[in-house]
Design a protein around this motif. Sequence first.
Motif, PDB file in Angstrom:
ATOM      1  N   PHE A 403      21.257  -5.171  47.453  1.00  0.00           N
ATOM      2  CA  PHE A 403      21.011  -5.635  46.086  1.00  0.00           C
ATOM      3  C   PHE A 403      21.716  -6.950  45.750  1.00  0.00           C
ATOM      4  O   PHE A 403      21.495  -7.497  44.674  1.00  0.00           O
ATOM      5  N   THR A 404      22.576  -7.454  46.645  1.00  0.00           N
ATOM      6  CA  THR A 404      23.199  -8.761  46.392  1.00  0.00           C
ATOM      7  C   THR A 404      22.863  -9.675  47.565  1.00  0.00           C
ATOM      8  O   THR A 404      21.761 -10.149  47.685  1.00  0.00           O
ATOM      9  N   ASP A 405      23.841  -9.945  48.401  1.00  0.00           N
ATOM     10  CA  ASP A 405      23.596 -10.674  49.642  1.00  0.00           C
ATOM     11  C   ASP A 405      24.637 -10.226  50.664  1.00  0.00           C
ATOM     12  O   ASP A 405      25.471  -9.359  50.384  1.00  0.00           O
ATOM     13  N   LEU A 406      24.584 -10.816  51.840  1.00  0.00           N
ATOM     14  CA  LEU A 406      25.431 -10.360  52.931  1.00  0.00           C
ATOM     15  C   LEU A 406      26.912 -10.439  52.585  1.00  0.00           C
ATOM     16  O   LEU A 406      27.654  -9.460  52.706  1.00  0.00           O
ATOM     17  N   LEU A 407      27.353 -11.605  52.125  1.00  0.00           N
ATOM     18  CA  LEU A 407      28.781 -11.808  51.887  1.00  0.00           C
ATOM     19  C   LEU A 407      29.280 -10.964  50.714  1.00  0.00           C
ATOM     20  O   LEU A 407      30.318 -10.295  50.812  1.00  0.00           O
ATOM     21  N   GLN A 408      28.563 -10.986  49.593  1.00  0.00           N
ATOM     22  CA  GLN A 408      28.992 -10.198  48.427  1.00  0.00           C
ATOM     23  C   GLN A 408      29.001  -8.705  48.746  1.00  0.00           C
ATOM     24  O   GLN A 408      29.924  -7.978  48.353  1.00  0.00           O
ATOM     25  N   GLY A 409      27.985  -8.255  49.458  1.00  0.00           N
ATOM     26  CA  GLY A 409      27.915  -6.840  49.812  1.00  0.00           C
ATOM     27  C   GLY A 409      29.074  -6.407  50.686  1.00  0.00           C
ATOM     28  O   GLY A 409      29.651  -5.328  50.493  1.00  0.00           O
TER      29      GLY A 409
END
Length: 518
Positions: A403-409
Motif C-alpha cells: 500500500f506504500t512503496d518498497l522503502l516505506q513498507g
Amino acid sequence: MKTGLFSNLKNDFPSGLVVFLVALPLCLGIALASGAPLFSGLISGIIGGIVIGFFSGSHVSVSGPAAGLTVIVLDAIFSLGSFEAFLAAVVIAGIIQFALGVAQAGIISHYFPSSVIKGMLAAIGLILIMKQIPHAVGWDADYEGDLSFFQADGENTFTEILRATEFIQPGALIICVVCLAILLIWEIPAIRQKMLFKLIPGGLVAVAAGILLNQYFDGNNSDWALHGEHLVTIPVAASTAEFLGQFTFPDFGILTNINVYIAGFTIAIVASLETLLCIEATDKLDPLKRITSTNRELRAQGIGNMVAGLIGGLPMTSVIVRSSANIDAGARSKMSAVIHGVLLLLSIILIPTILNLIPLSALAAILLVVGYKLTKISLFRKMYQLGWKQFVPFIVTVVAILFTDLLQGILIGMGVAIFYILRNVYRSPYRFEEDKDGHRQRITIKLAEEVTFINKGSMLLTLRKLPENSIVTIDGSGTRNIDYDVLEVIENFKETAQYKNIELKLKSVHDNQPGVLG
C-alpha cells in the motif's frame, strides 16, 4: 562448484537471457514512469549488467533502474530544470555511494530482521502478480514501471485489475496461458532432468512461442493479433549517428545550485538502502547460500551510478525482480548479470525490430511465475508457525509495501520488528527466583548478560513491588554490562529497602561499571 568467471556458462548464459527478457520492458517502463528519455532506462540496464556486474561481489544479484526511485527521479528532474542537470545529481549520488562503501557502511544490512526481509520478498511477489495481470489479459494502458499502489491517474492496483477484466484481449490471454503452460512444464522435475530442457531455458521458449502465436494471429488478419502498446517498444535508430545521439551528458554548470547536492544525497541514501536490502534478500534466495560483501556492493553501485550519470542513464540499485528471475533460471555466477547487460546492448544495436515483436503478455507469464515463487502460500504458513514475533513483522511488511512503496513498507516493518525486540528486552533483563528462609521471603534477581537503559522501567517496577521484610539479592555475576540508568535505579533502591525493612545484597553489580557508583 567451479569458480572461474566463464566456468558456469552453461547455466549463466540461459539465465542471462531470461533476465534480459525480463529487464527489457522494466527498463523502458521505469524510464517512462520517471519522466526520463526511454533510452536512459536501457543505458542503466546495460551498465547495471556489465559495469556493476563486473565490480560487484554478488554471484546472483542483478542491478538496473529501480521502480523505488521513480518518484525521486521525477521530482529531481522537475526541481533541477532539465534531465542534463539531473544527470549531475546521479554522478554525485555515485560518488557518495562509493564513499559509503569505502567507509564500511554496508554493515547496516546485517541489522534487518529476517522476518522483514522475507516480508519484502513476499510483497514483491504479490506486486509482480497483481501488476502483471493487466498485461496478461491485454490491458496495457499502464506502463510496466508503475509499481506503486496508488497511481498518478487516480487508479490503484485493485481498480486496474478490475478494469483489465473489462478489456480482455483474447490474443494476449491465449499467449499468456500458452507461455505459462510452457514454463510450468519446464518446472516438472522429470522434464528438467532431460538434457534438452537443461540447455534451453523455459523463458526463451515461452517468449518464442508468444512471438510465433502473435505472428500467426497477424498473418490470418485476426482481431486477436497484438500491436502497439501490447508489444515491447524499443527506440529504433536509423543510423550510427542517430544511435549515438540518444546518449545524454550531464550539465555540470548546475553544481553551483545546492539542490543538485540534495538530490544526489537523497538518491544515494535511498538507492543504497534498497540495494543493501535486495542483496540481503538475494543471498537468502541463493541456493548455494553465498554471502555478498555489502561494502564492495556499495562501491560497485557507486561506480555504476557515476558511469550512468556521465552518459545519460537513470540511477540504479540491485533489483530483486531481476535477481529472483536470475536465480530461478539457474544462475551460478555474476557472469549471468554481465551477459544480460551485453545482450541489452547488442539488442538495441542489432535487433530492435525483432525485440519489438515480443508480446508483453508473454513476458507477463515469466513474471507471474517469478512472483508466485516469491510469495508461495507455504511461506506464509511457515512464518505463522514461527509465532507472532516473526509473523506480525512479516505480514505488516507485506501489507505496508503493497500500500506504500518498497522503502516505506520496509521502514514500517522494521518499526514493528523493533517493537517486538524492545518488548523482549524490556521483559527479560533478569531472572526472578524466590524461596523461603524461615519466615522471611528470599528473592534473587539474576541480571541478564546485557542490561540496557531500555530495562530501566522494568527494573524500577520490579524493585517497587518487592515485599517488605524480604531478603533480596541482585546478582550481576553473569552480566557483562549494566547501563548507568539501571545502576542508578538499584542505587536509589537502597533507601527504599531500608524503609521496607528489606535486606539488600548486591553481588558483582558494580563490577560491570567500575567507578560509576558506590
